[in-house]
Design a protein around this motif. Structure first.
Motif, short mmCIF file in Angstrom:
data_model
loop_
_atom_site.label_atom_id
_atom_site.label_comp_id
_atom_site.label_asym_id
_atom_site.label_seq_id
_atom_site.Cartn_x
_atom_site.Cartn_y
_atom_site.Cartn_z
N GLU A 149 0.36 -4.95 4.25
CA GLU A 149 -0.65 -5.27 3.25
C GLU A 149 -0.33 -4.62 1.90
O GLU A 149 0.14 -3.49 1.85
N GLY A 150 -0.62 -5.34 0.82
CA GLY A 150 -0.51 -4.79 -0.51
C GLY A 150 0.89 -4.83 -1.08
O GLY A 150 1.86 -5.16 -0.40
N LYS A 151 0.96 -4.48 -2.35
CA LYS A 151 2.23 -4.43 -3.07
C LYS A 151 2.26 -3.20 -3.96
O LYS A 151 1.22 -2.68 -4.35
N GLY A 152 3.44 -2.77 -4.28
CA GLY A 152 3.58 -1.63 -5.16
C GLY A 152 5.00 -1.12 -5.16
O GLY A 152 5.83 -1.54 -4.34
N SER A 153 5.30 -0.23 -6.07
CA SER A 153 6.65 0.32 -6.16
C SER A 153 6.96 1.27 -5.02
O SER A 153 8.12 1.57 -4.76
N GLN A 154 5.92 1.76 -4.34
CA GLN A 154 6.11 2.66 -3.21
C GLN A 154 5.58 2.01 -1.93
O GLN A 154 4.55 1.33 -1.95
N THR A 155 6.27 2.24 -0.82
CA THR A 155 5.87 1.72 0.48
C THR A 155 5.51 2.88 1.40
O THR A 155 6.25 3.86 1.50
N ILE A 156 4.37 2.76 2.07
CA ILE A 156 3.93 3.75 3.05
C ILE A 156 3.94 3.09 4.42
O ILE A 156 3.36 2.02 4.61
N ILE A 215 -5.63 2.02 4.72
CA ILE A 215 -4.93 0.84 4.20
C ILE A 215 -5.86 0.00 3.34
O ILE A 215 -5.44 -0.56 2.32
N THR A 216 -7.14 -0.08 3.72
CA THR A 216 -8.10 -0.87 2.94
C THR A 216 -8.10 -0.48 1.48
O THR A 216 -8.17 -1.32 0.58
N GLU A 217 -7.98 0.81 1.21
CA GLU A 217 -7.98 1.27 -0.18
C GLU A 217 -6.58 1.38 -0.76
O GLU A 217 -6.31 0.91 -1.87
N LEU A 218 -5.67 1.97 -0.02
CA LEU A 218 -4.34 2.26 -0.56
C LEU A 218 -3.51 1.00 -0.81
O LEU A 218 -2.59 1.01 -1.64
N LYS A 219 -3.83 -0.11 -0.14
CA LYS A 219 -3.07 -1.34 -0.35
C LYS A 219 -3.26 -1.90 -1.76
O LYS A 219 -2.49 -2.76 -2.20
N ASN A 220 -4.25 -1.39 -2.48
CA ASN A 220 -4.46 -1.85 -3.85
C ASN A 220 -3.37 -1.36 -4.80
O ASN A 220 -3.18 -1.94 -5.88
N ASN A 221 -2.66 -0.31 -4.40
CA ASN A 221 -1.62 0.25 -5.27
C ASN A 221 -0.26 0.45 -4.61
O ASN A 221 0.72 0.74 -5.30
N TYR A 222 -0.23 0.30 -3.29
CA TYR A 222 1.01 0.54 -2.56
C TYR A 222 1.21 -0.57 -1.52
O TYR A 222 0.26 -1.22 -1.09
N ARG A 223 2.46 -0.78 -1.14
CA ARG A 223 2.72 -1.60 0.03
C ARG A 223 2.45 -0.73 1.25
O ARG A 223 3.02 0.37 1.39
N THR A 224 1.55 -1.16 2.11
CA THR A 224 1.14 -0.35 3.25
C THR A 224 1.44 -1.09 4.55
O THR A 224 1.03 -2.23 4.74
N ASN A 277 -7.45 9.77 1.38
CA ASN A 277 -6.79 8.84 0.47
C ASN A 277 -6.53 9.47 -0.90
O ASN A 277 -5.50 9.23 -1.53
N LYS A 278 -7.47 10.29 -1.35
CA LYS A 278 -7.31 10.99 -2.62
C LYS A 278 -6.12 11.94 -2.57
O LYS A 278 -5.29 12.00 -3.49
N ALA A 279 -5.99 12.67 -1.45
CA ALA A 279 -4.87 13.59 -1.29
C ALA A 279 -3.54 12.82 -1.27
O ALA A 279 -2.55 13.27 -1.86
#
Length: 332
Positions: free
Chosen positions: A68-75, A92-101, A320-322
């Motif tokens: 899920e998601g897209k970004g320059s970094q993949t988790i 993933i629900t939140e972090l997928k907005n800025n990262y590929r998860t 998620n903040k951390a």
């Protein structure tokens, strides 16, 4: 006294078990057969929040994952003992907005294949790295919870050039045990002991993973009870028991100084499972985290208040903040 001690140990570890207890070339045809065999109706009926994809590995095992998601970094998220990829859904629900998860079910767990799985930390790490190959991911951040943390560390030791950063959430591997303690683990946690876990014990085991178990964690209890009705529950039980043996037989503690990539170690202040309160009663989660920080040169520790062992699900906003702060800034 020895019987009472083993019973206490069994309860402690069963707390973990509740949670954590294509054209068709010959190779592709073999993978398809493996996928068909592993498509158990009970495990396949488990409700995942995101669409599940599957890929066949070189050993014939089939890995279930979400992407899920897209970004320059993949988790890439790796679940813990007895668990599955929904353990990361709140993150993933939140972090997928800025990262590929990406999150996967390890072989033997969730919707991945379960027959003839040769369980080992090295094998699980190899599966993660091979999934990266299949998805053409050259480098990623690995995030592992509990046993998944030890898998992530093992992968980073196997192929450090593939692991950009490490996120270790209440990871196994930072606490050490004597040979006798390791043997007791393996004697106590067997496929039979996993199979004999009652519904009442299952519910209690999940509760111990939290400082204050959220109501939306109940679906994991229900899923675990559903798994008991599966024809593949024996295979699942073997994977869980094999995972316990693999963790104690393939320690990473002495190799932690080899890790050079930036590493985030996150623990819940109220973790009741790591450290093991029976074997290491004087240790605290903070002490275990700081031991890891001391050995991993490029690491930092974050302790989350009002969070137990399943910290990323209990306190997802803080976790998620951390993670965001860690991924978006350099470490010491």
């Amino acid at each position: 006294m020895r019987t009472k001690y083993k019973a206490t140990l069994l309860f402690s570890f069963m707390c973990l078990l509740g949670l954590n207890a294509q054209c068709q070339s010959p190779a592709a045809q073999s993978a398809s057969r493996a996928s068909a065999i592993s498509a158990d109706p009970v495990f396949e009926s488990l409700k995942y929040k995101f669409p599940v994809k599957k890929v066949a590995l070189s050993d014939g095992q089939t890995i279930a994952y979400i992407d899920e998601g897209k970004g320059s970094q993949t988790i890439i998220f790796i679940h813990g003992l007895g668990s599955y990829l929904p353990a990361w859904e709140k993150n993933i629900t939140e972090l997928k907005n800025n990262y590929r998860t990406i999150a996967l079910d390890l072989p033997g767990y969730g919707k991945s294949s379960k027959e003839n799985v040769q369980v080992s930390m090295a094998g699980y790490a190899k599966a993660v790295l091979e999934l990266m190959d299949k998805l053409q991911i050259k480098q990623a951040t690995l995030a592992g919870h509990s046993m998944g943390g030890q898998v992530a560390i093992t992968a980073a030791l196997q192929a450090p050039e593939r692991v950009k950063k490490l996120i270790l959430a209440a990871p196994a591997g930072l606490e050490t045990f004597t040979d006798q303690q390791k043997q007791l683990f393996k004697m106590t946690v067997t496929p039979e002991s996993v199979q004999k876990t009652t519904p009442e014990q299952t519910a209690a085991n999940y509760k111990v993973n939290f400082y204050n178990m959220p109501s939306d964690a109940q679906h994991m209890v229900n899923d675990r009870l559903m798994m008991m009705e599966s024809d593949q529950f024996d295979d699942y039980s073997k994977a869980v028991a094999g995972s316990v043996a693999a963790m104690v037989d393939e320690p990473v503690y002495g190799k932690l100084p080899q890790l050079q990539m930036p590493t985030l170690i996150v623990f819940g202040e109220n973790d009741a499972l790591i450290p093991n309160k029976y074997f290491n009663p004087s240790l605290t989660p903070q002490a275990v985290a700081e031991a890891g920080e001391k050995l991993i040169s490029n690491s930092r520790v974050v302790m989350l208040p009002e969070a137990g062992h399943f910290l990323q699900y209990e306190q997802p906003a803080a976790f998620n903040k951390a993670v965001r702060e860690f991924l978006n800034t350099s470490t010491k």
